[in-house]
Design an enzyme around this catalytic site. Structure first.
Site, PDB file in Angstrom:
ATOM      1  N   GLU A 142      42.099  39.447  39.677  1.00 39.59           N
ATOM      2  CA  GLU A 142      43.531  39.365  39.407  1.00 39.59           C
ATOM      3  C   GLU A 142      44.203  40.642  39.906  1.00 39.59           C
ATOM      4  O   GLU A 142      43.729  41.751  39.636  1.00 39.59           O
ATOM      5  CB  GLU A 142      43.792  39.184  37.917  1.00 39.59           C
ATOM      6  CG  GLU A 142      45.279  39.160  37.547  1.00 39.59           C
ATOM      7  CD  GLU A 142      45.530  39.009  36.055  1.00 39.59           C
ATOM      8  OE1 GLU A 142      46.535  39.549  35.559  1.00 39.59           O
ATOM      9  OE2 GLU A 142      44.685  38.347  35.387  1.00 39.59           O
ATOM     10  N   GLU A 147      54.119  44.610  36.552  1.00 40.27           N
ATOM     11  CA  GLU A 147      54.269  44.204  35.156  1.00 40.27           C
ATOM     12  C   GLU A 147      55.270  45.163  34.505  1.00 40.27           C
ATOM     13  O   GLU A 147      55.275  46.370  34.795  1.00 40.27           O
ATOM     14  CB  GLU A 147      52.939  44.282  34.410  1.00 40.27           C
ATOM     15  CG  GLU A 147      51.912  43.258  34.849  1.00 40.27           C
ATOM     16  CD  GLU A 147      50.652  43.334  34.021  1.00 40.27           C
ATOM     17  OE1 GLU A 147      50.388  42.380  33.252  1.00 40.27           O
ATOM     18  OE2 GLU A 147      49.936  44.359  34.120  1.00 40.27           O
TER      19      GLU A 147
END
Length: 704
Positions: A142, A147
């Protein structure tokens, strides 16, 4: 010693430079992007949705439920909007992904976005390995490009999840973007075989490059797909001071909605070779065709098109919109980039769109040498008068012996699904079996339970026209033959499991297309004449189920003037001419309300007239120009005496003519119809003192 040290130092320096060069990759070709220029729902070609609450809040104890409703996910004003909403105490949001639709290995991905504000929210721009369905997470790898949690204002982070570090991962980098929720910024990751680098507005702030790269630390060797979402609460998003009941529900109680806007998503890779894509087959005068080439930064583009095609937009860009003309040709792009010139060419064929009551595909005169190939047997192809002669020998029928005819341009058979094939054979081997298949531009072939077998085979030595409607064989969807792009016709000869070895000869007169199977009856065949006590008995085979009757004709010469001597009811197969003699010639014609069928072969008591004797003469008579606009000419041997020239349309109706002759070393006849003829296929019948033969003529009133 000093010299050795100097050389060693130089070698080390060189190796370091080479290593640095090897690790520096320029991602300068835009291979995929979505600029979100539409309104409403996202493009389903690229985007799918995660829906529902997932496993325990997608594994992160999140509160939202993901939907595909426009309230949560939409395109608006050139941007993607993902909006989290609180209604009746419950949160909904959106999570979109390119899984199974677009993925890539190595390159640069850019998200230009304005992030969602609000304590307790968790917007993310990230990627997952396509192998998640087989390897699971985190073995798939991932890459979190961006974020953000607003409980830590202005802090943007990147993270990697691998089998060696996942969940509360240690592979994290962060930077400050004070206006992340009020202004657009470009969040990017550059992924190479050596490392993954993270940027905000082209400023590098974190690099992941483990010293040991194995399945645990570096599961980043296969395609990753893109994801964008807003989570609410959860392990990362929740504000601990606002949590209750042991849940990760620390969200600003005043917050009822928040949104993230994405201006574009772009993926770049290293330019290696110029690409050129676009439709390879187009309709005549097609509008707004798009051709694309490699998108390179600071490059200039020059497009060259065939005659008749024009640029609508994008002339000096990697994407050009074109209005096509009527001809096939080449599309070429030339690109100037960093002092280098690159070019790429693709051939675009203009499909043929049939018209008229009958459309001639191929007349086999002249012999189309470059369009014919053979396989699976020994074939000798040659030009016969107005036909293609095929002499073959088949030893292994299982090899699917065939003659393959490739059309000059693909043809659209959507409205013309009926193929007519005029074929003759004497079937001397008694083993002739034939089948015709269509093949589209992708190589898919008609077949199955319904096939165009030339059965019953008419082997009376005269051309017989077989019709077959391919409409049920085209079908729809993947794996089906595309009727809009028929490119080849395959003639199978003595083929397959039940085929027979042997040799024989057959002739192909023409291939034509029709909107429907004609309502005229098929011609009678195998006409034979024998002496009987009461005159001459004539027998024939009835090849039609729709005739209303038969006409019997008689002449004193094989190709002289024939006079009708009888009209008989349907399904009759014999007639006795009480006045018949050994010297008489006969032919039979079926008829119904739609008109007359083609004439049968010619029969006499001496045998069947095959037409072979006029082949030599037919070769010497030339019709030109062909196609013709209306008027045409006949080039004739000087000593040939012409009794009559007649012209018939596809419905066997005679066309009035004015014919004038000019005699010389080679005689010429000028043939002028008394009125302008509709475009289509016509038959020019030329009668001499001893014979009658026919030439095909294509009338095209508007020649390209």
């Amino acid at each position: 010693m000093q010299k050795l040290s100097y050389l060693a130092l130089l070698l080390c320096f060189t190796l370091l430079c080479l290593q640095a060069a090897a690790q520096t990759t320029t991602y300068n070709e835009l291979i995929w992007s979505d600029e979100f220029e539409g309104e409403g729902a996202l493009n389903p070609t690229w985007w799918g949705y995660d829906l529902g609450n997932g496993d325990n809040g997608w594994g992160n104890r999140e509160l939202q439920s993901y939907t595909n409703q426009l309230a949560n996910v939409r395109q608006s004003d050139g941007k993607l909007v993902i909006e989290a909403l609180k209604q009746n105490g419950n949160w909904t949001s959106g999570r979109v992904k390119t899984q199974g639709k677009f993925g890539f290995t190595y390159g640069r991905v850019e998200f230009r976005a304005k992030l969602a504000p609000g304590v307790g929210t968790w917007p993310a721009l990230w990627m997952l390995g396509e192998s998640i369905t087989t390897k699971g997470w985190p073995a798939c790898g991932e890459i979190d490009v961006m974020e953000y949690v607003d409980r830590l204002p202005g802090k943007v982070q990147a993270a990697l999840h691998t089998p060696s570090s996942f969940g509360n991962t240690q592979n994290v980098g962060s930077t400050q973007v004070p206006d992340a929720t009020t202004a657009f910024h470009v969040y990017a990751a550059e992924w190479s075989p050596n490392d993954i680098k993270f940027y905000v507005d082209n400023t590098l702030y974190y690099t992941y490059a483990p010293a040991v790269k194995d399945a645990r630390t570096w599961p980043f060797t296969e395609d990753q797909f893109l994801i964008m979402n807003i989570a609410v609460g959860g392990n990362m998003g929740s504000e601990s001071t606002l949590e209750s009941n042991g849940l990760k529900n620390g969200i600003d109680p005043r917050l009822t909605s928040t949104r993230m806007e994405v201006d574009y998503v772009r993926v770049y890779q290293q330019f290696k070779e110029l690409t050129l894509t676009g439709p390879a087959i187009v309709r005549p005068a097609a509008q707004n065709l798009t051709f694309k080439t490699s998108r390179l930064a600071n490059a200039t583009y020059t497009w060259t098109l065939p005659s008749g095609a024009t640029v609508v937009s994008g002339g000096n860009s990697p994407e050009v919109v074109v209005n096509w003309g009527n001809r096939s040709g080449q599309v070429r792009v030339e690109v100037q980039h960093n002092g280098q010139t690159y070019s790429k060419t693709m051939t675009v064929k203009t499909k043929t769109v049939p018209s008229g009551t009958s459309f001639l595909l191929e007349g086999f005169s002249p012999f189309p040498t470059t369009q014919l190939t053979t396989s699976g047997g020994t074939f000798e192809l040659s030009q016969a008068p107005e036909a293609l002669k095929i002499k073959y020998q088949v030893t292994t029928p299982a090899n699917l012996p065939n003659v393959l005819y490739e059309l000059e341009n693909p043809i659209d058979m959507t409205g013309y699904p009926v193929l007519a094939a005029a074929v003759k054979t004497f079937n001397k081997s008694r083993k002739v079996s034939l089948r015709l298949d269509l093949m589209d531009a992708a190589g898919k072939v008609t077949g199955g339970n319904q096939v165009f077998s030339l059965a019953p085979l008419i082997d009376d030595g005269e051309f017989y026209t077989y019709y077959f409607n391919y409409q049920p064989l085209f079908g729809t969807g993947s794996g089906q033959v595309n009727p809009e792009e028929i490119s080849k016709i395959r003639l199978l000869v003595n083929y397959g499991f039940l085929g027979s070895a042997g040799q024989d000869t057959l002739w192909l007169d023409h291939f034509s297309l029709l909107p429907a199977v004609p309502t005229l009856p098929n011609r009678a065949s195998h006409v034979a004449a024998t002496l009987a006590a009461t005159g001459v008995k004539i027998d024939w085979q009835d090849n039609a189920a729709n005739e209303q009757g038969f006409k019997v004709f008689k002449a004193s010469q094989s190709h002289g003037d024939y006079t009708q001597i009888a009209s008989l009811p349907a399904n009759t197969r014999t007639f006795t001419d009480a006045a018949g003699t050994r010297e008489a010639f006969y032919k039979v014609q079926g008829f119904n309300a739609s008109g007359n069928a083609d004439f049968s072969n010619i029969a006499t008591v001496a045998g069947v007239i095959s037409g072979v004797r006029e082949e030599q003469l037919a070769r010497q008579v030339v019709v030109y120009p062909n196609p013709a606009a209306n008027r045409f000419f006949l080039r004739l041997p000087a000593n040939l005496k012409i009794k009559a020239v007649r012209l018939f349309n596809a419905s066997s109706q005679e066309v009035p003519l004015v014919v004038s002759f000019e005699r010389g070393e080679k005689s010429t006849a000028e043939v002028q119809p008394t009125s302008v003829l509709p475009s289509g296929l016509y038959l020019c019948q030329i009668e001499t003192e001893n014979t009658v033969f026919t030439k095909r003529l294509l009338i095209q009133n508007q020649l390209l």
